[in-house]
Design a protein around this motif. Structure first.
Motif, PDB file in Angstrom:
ATOM      1  N   PRO A  34       0.814  -1.219   0.000  1.00  0.00           N
ATOM      2  CA  PRO A  34       0.000   0.000   0.000  1.00  0.00           C
ATOM      3  C   PRO A  34       0.847   1.269   0.000  1.00  0.00           C
ATOM      4  O   PRO A  34       0.467   2.274  -0.610  1.00  0.00           O
ATOM      5  N   LEU A  35       1.996   1.248   0.662  1.00  0.00           N
ATOM      6  CA  LEU A  35       2.848   2.441   0.680  1.00  0.00           C
ATOM      7  C   LEU A  35       3.451   2.702  -0.693  1.00  0.00           C
ATOM      8  O   LEU A  35       3.526   3.859  -1.131  1.00  0.00           O
ATOM      9  N   TRP A  89      -2.755   8.708   1.073  1.00  0.00           N
ATOM     10  CA  TRP A  89      -3.373   7.387   1.252  1.00  0.00           C
ATOM     11  C   TRP A  89      -4.836   7.524   1.659  1.00  0.00           C
ATOM     12  O   TRP A  89      -5.721   6.898   1.067  1.00  0.00           O
ATOM     13  N   THR A  90      -5.107   8.360   2.636  1.00  0.00           N
ATOM     14  CA  THR A  90      -6.455   8.480   3.178  1.00  0.00           C
ATOM     15  C   THR A  90      -7.428   9.077   2.168  1.00  0.00           C
ATOM     16  O   THR A  90      -8.556   8.584   2.004  1.00  0.00           O
ATOM     17  N   GLU A  91      -6.997  10.122   1.483  1.00  0.00           N
ATOM     18  CA  GLU A  91      -7.897  10.864   0.608  1.00  0.00           C
ATOM     19  C   GLU A  91      -7.947  10.340  -0.824  1.00  0.00           C
ATOM     20  O   GLU A  91      -8.997  10.438  -1.477  1.00  0.00           O
ATOM     21  N   ALA A  92      -6.836   9.801  -1.322  1.00  0.00           N
ATOM     22  CA  ALA A  92      -6.758   9.542  -2.756  1.00  0.00           C
ATOM     23  C   ALA A  92      -6.438   8.108  -3.149  1.00  0.00           C
ATOM     24  O   ALA A  92      -6.531   7.766  -4.324  1.00  0.00           O
ATOM     25  N   VAL A  93      -6.042   7.264  -2.198  1.00  0.00           N
ATOM     26  CA  VAL A  93      -5.712   5.874  -2.532  1.00  0.00           C
ATOM     27  C   VAL A  93      -6.625   4.892  -1.822  1.00  0.00           C
ATOM     28  O   VAL A  93      -7.189   3.992  -2.449  1.00  0.00           O
ATOM     29  N   ARG A  94      -6.802   5.047  -0.509  1.00  0.00           N
ATOM     30  CA  ARG A  94      -7.598   4.068   0.232  1.00  0.00           C
ATOM     31  C   ARG A  94      -9.027   3.920  -0.301  1.00  0.00           C
ATOM     32  O   ARG A  94      -9.539   2.782  -0.340  1.00  0.00           O
TER      33      ARG A  94
END
Length: 321
Positions: A20-21, A137-142
């Motif tokens: 994920p990173l 991650w929170t706004e655009a990937v998750r």
């Protein structure tokens, strides 16, 4: 060119891994570049680039940090820790946050290929980098991660099938531009003129990402190395495939969508990733298409791949005209 010397034991233990990173850092690179490789990326950029630019405009130190870390020929090492197993995002980003300030500044000096700007002579650089990665991650990937993970898993299935058919040389040559097997236990990892590295005995992983910009390499000497590569383009474009209305009326939209996608061989896992349908639904559609002789089935190593028959090609082409 940059290449690594590896032995047979290292190659035998080499595996694919999801991170994920790595996916998040690739998203940062895409946001930084602002250019899309396909319509799916363009739609994603349109949705998330304005907020990303506003965040950096309000935090000039972090903006400078990211510009400095994304060097022309080198990425600051602390931004791209080598994946360890199947860790979640929080575990991975914690390694960025735990980097020492001294190491972070040293890595940025290398990526800049010059002196560090005065504004970056501070001790909170790892924390700032981790905060930005967490924000992206929170706004655009998750929100897209479930689908992206299926796409990445499908890519691994395809690479594994390629590996079983042609061996590591064939699989590595098709991985990404600049990566190929040179023979004599040498793996070319990029086109840069860097000294070779001896990594025999280390852990080597290949990590797919969906953004279609160039990948990167990462390492934790002497034990762990990674090659991060853009996954197959047909999988990466997560925009909906256009299904001719008349074909949808004939077969049903979902089944027609499966048939349209099979212009190149794909596994059931890949079709699930691309269509968003459940495994059972995709299996039922394939059975009907097989019975109608519109698709064929073949085995590549452990993978079963489906593709359109000539009759299926004629049907799709006729409905598109």
């Amino acid at each position: 060119m940059g290449w690594w010397q590896i032995n047979a034991d290292t190659l035998a233990r080499t595996r694919f891994a999801l991170s994920p990173l790595a996916e998040t850092f690739a998203a940062v690179k895409l946001l930084h570049a602002g250019t899309a490789a396909h319509p799916g990326e363009r739609a994603w950029l349109d949705a998330h680039l304005p907020a990303y630019e506003r965040r950096l405009a309000g935090d000039p130190v972090t903006a400078l940090l990211i510009r400095s870390g994304l060097g022309r020929n080198w990425i600051a090492d602390f931004l791209t820790p080598t994946p360890r197993g199947e860790a979640d995002f929080e575990e991975e980003v914690a390694r960025v946050r735990e980097t020492s300030a001294v190491d972070a500044r040293a890595h940025l000096t290398v990526s800049l290929a010059g002196p560090l700007p005065a504004a970056l002579h501070r001790d909170d650089l790892p924390e700032r980098a981790a905060d930005l990665l967490t924000h992206v991650w929170t706004e655009a990937v998750r929100p897209y991660w479930d689908r992206r993970r299926r796409v990445l898993e499908a890519d691994v299935v395809a690479r594994t099938a390629q590996l079983s058919q042609g061996g590591w040389a064939a699989a590595l040559d098709a991985l990404r531009p600049g990566t190929r097997w040179l023979g004599d236990n040498r793996l070319q990892v990029n086109l840069h003129e860097y000294p070779p590295r001896e990594i025999s005995g280390a852990e080597l992983v290949f990590v797919p990402i969906t953004p279609q910009r160039h990948g990167w390499v990462a390492w934790e000497e002497p034990d762990r190395y990674a090659v991060v590569y853009p996954c197959s383009g047909v999988l990466a474009d997560t925009g909906p495939e256009a299904v001719p209305q008349s074909l949808g009326a004939l077969l049903g939209p979902a089944r027609a969508g499966v048939l349209v996608l099979l212009d190149s061989p794909m596994s059931t896992t890949q079709l699930v990733a691309l269509t968003g349908q459940g495994l059972g639904s995709v299996g039922r559609h394939l059975k009907v298409l097989l019975d109608a002789r519109l698709v064929r089935r073949g085995r590549a190593g452990r993978s079963v791949l489906y593709s359109r028959t000539p009759a299926g090609e004629v049907l799709v082409k006729a409905q598109r005209e």
